[in-house]
Design a protein around this motif. Sequence first.
Motif, PDB file in Angstrom:
ATOM      1  N   ALA A 111       1.004  19.219   1.956  1.00  0.00           N
ATOM      2  CA  ALA A 111      -0.023  18.224   2.291  1.00  0.00           C
ATOM      3  C   ALA A 111      -1.389  18.898   2.445  1.00  0.00           C
ATOM      4  O   ALA A 111      -2.400  18.377   1.963  1.00  0.00           O
ATOM      5  CB  ALA A 111       0.364  17.475   3.567  1.00  0.00           C
ATOM      6  N   ASN A 112      -1.421  20.058   3.082  1.00  0.00           N
ATOM      7  CA  ASN A 112      -2.690  20.776   3.255  1.00  0.00           C
ATOM      8  C   ASN A 112      -3.266  21.225   1.917  1.00  0.00           C
ATOM      9  O   ASN A 112      -4.469  21.147   1.693  1.00  0.00           O
ATOM     10  CB  ASN A 112      -2.507  21.976   4.178  1.00  0.00           C
ATOM     11  CG  ASN A 112      -2.332  21.570   5.622  1.00  0.00           C
ATOM     12  OD1 ASN A 112      -2.657  20.456   6.021  1.00  0.00           O
ATOM     13  ND2 ASN A 112      -1.775  22.473   6.414  1.00  0.00           N
ATOM     14  N   PRO A 170       0.845  -1.200   0.000  1.00  0.00           N
ATOM     15  CA  PRO A 170       0.000   0.000   0.000  1.00  0.00           C
ATOM     16  C   PRO A 170       0.877   1.247   0.000  1.00  0.00           C
ATOM     17  O   PRO A 170       2.038   1.201   0.370  1.00  0.00           O
ATOM     18  CB  PRO A 170      -0.774  -0.107   1.314  1.00  0.00           C
ATOM     19  CG  PRO A 170      -0.667  -1.525   1.717  1.00  0.00           C
ATOM     20  CD  PRO A 170       0.623  -2.028   1.159  1.00  0.00           C
ATOM     21  N   TYR A 171       0.314   2.352  -0.409  1.00  0.00           N
ATOM     22  CA  TYR A 171       1.044   3.607  -0.412  1.00  0.00           C
ATOM     23  C   TYR A 171       1.571   3.897   0.977  1.00  0.00           C
ATOM     24  O   TYR A 171       0.882   3.725   1.976  1.00  0.00           O
ATOM     25  CB  TYR A 171       0.145   4.758  -0.863  1.00  0.00           C
ATOM     26  CG  TYR A 171      -0.445   4.543  -2.235  1.00  0.00           C
ATOM     27  CD1 TYR A 171       0.376   4.415  -3.343  1.00  0.00           C
ATOM     28  CD2 TYR A 171      -1.803   4.448  -2.418  1.00  0.00           C
ATOM     29  CE1 TYR A 171      -0.152   4.208  -4.602  1.00  0.00           C
ATOM     30  CE2 TYR A 171      -2.349   4.251  -3.671  1.00  0.00           C
ATOM     31  CZ  TYR A 171      -1.515   4.126  -4.758  1.00  0.00           C
ATOM     32  OH  TYR A 171      -2.048   3.930  -5.994  1.00  0.00           O
ATOM     33  N   SER A 172       2.826   4.358   1.032  1.00  0.00           N
ATOM     34  CA  SER A 172       3.462   4.612   2.321  1.00  0.00           C
ATOM     35  C   SER A 172       3.138   5.987   2.875  1.00  0.00           C
ATOM     36  O   SER A 172       3.309   6.234   4.062  1.00  0.00           O
ATOM     37  CB  SER A 172       4.985   4.486   2.167  1.00  0.00           C
ATOM     38  OG  SER A 172       5.468   5.540   1.343  1.00  0.00           O
ATOM     39  N   GLY A 173       2.725   6.895   2.006  1.00  0.00           N
ATOM     40  CA  GLY A 173       2.510   8.267   2.448  1.00  0.00           C
ATOM     41  C   GLY A 173       3.741   9.127   2.199  1.00  0.00           C
ATOM     42  O   GLY A 173       3.743  10.315   2.478  1.00  0.00           O
ATOM     43  N   THR A 174       4.797   8.539   1.664  1.00  0.00           N
ATOM     44  CA  THR A 174       6.000   9.284   1.320  1.00  0.00           C
ATOM     45  C   THR A 174       6.001   9.508  -0.179  1.00  0.00           C
ATOM     46  O   THR A 174       5.817   8.582  -0.958  1.00  0.00           O
ATOM     47  CB  THR A 174       7.262   8.486   1.724  1.00  0.00           C
ATOM     48  OG1 THR A 174       7.221   8.265   3.129  1.00  0.00           O
ATOM     49  CG2 THR A 174       8.520   9.242   1.361  1.00  0.00           C
TER      50      THR A 174
END
Length: 107
Positions: A100-101, A67-71
Amino acid sequence: MILKHDGYIAEMSYEEGDASMNGVVVNARATLHFAGRDIEELRRAFAETIADYREWCEERGVEPEKPYSGTLSLRIAPELHRRIAERAAKAGESINQFIANRLEDVA
């Protein structure tokens, strides 16, 4: 409705008249579908689908897609980088949080 299991995310759907709810994993390139008559059966089917996918990959000697790591690595022009840094500082945010916002605003 969204379900999560071991880092994988699935979206649920239900059509009037169907005997079951359907799910599809959205954060994997592989097409992974599952179904269940109620939420508990749906959760079990989701977990079994992920386990089956990993087993299928292992049997073939393929690394399962994670899954996507968020990095996220991103290359941008230096001038844009400077402008983002300035705006982030004015907002009292780190560059990472600022970006990110903004992405949350458009996603």
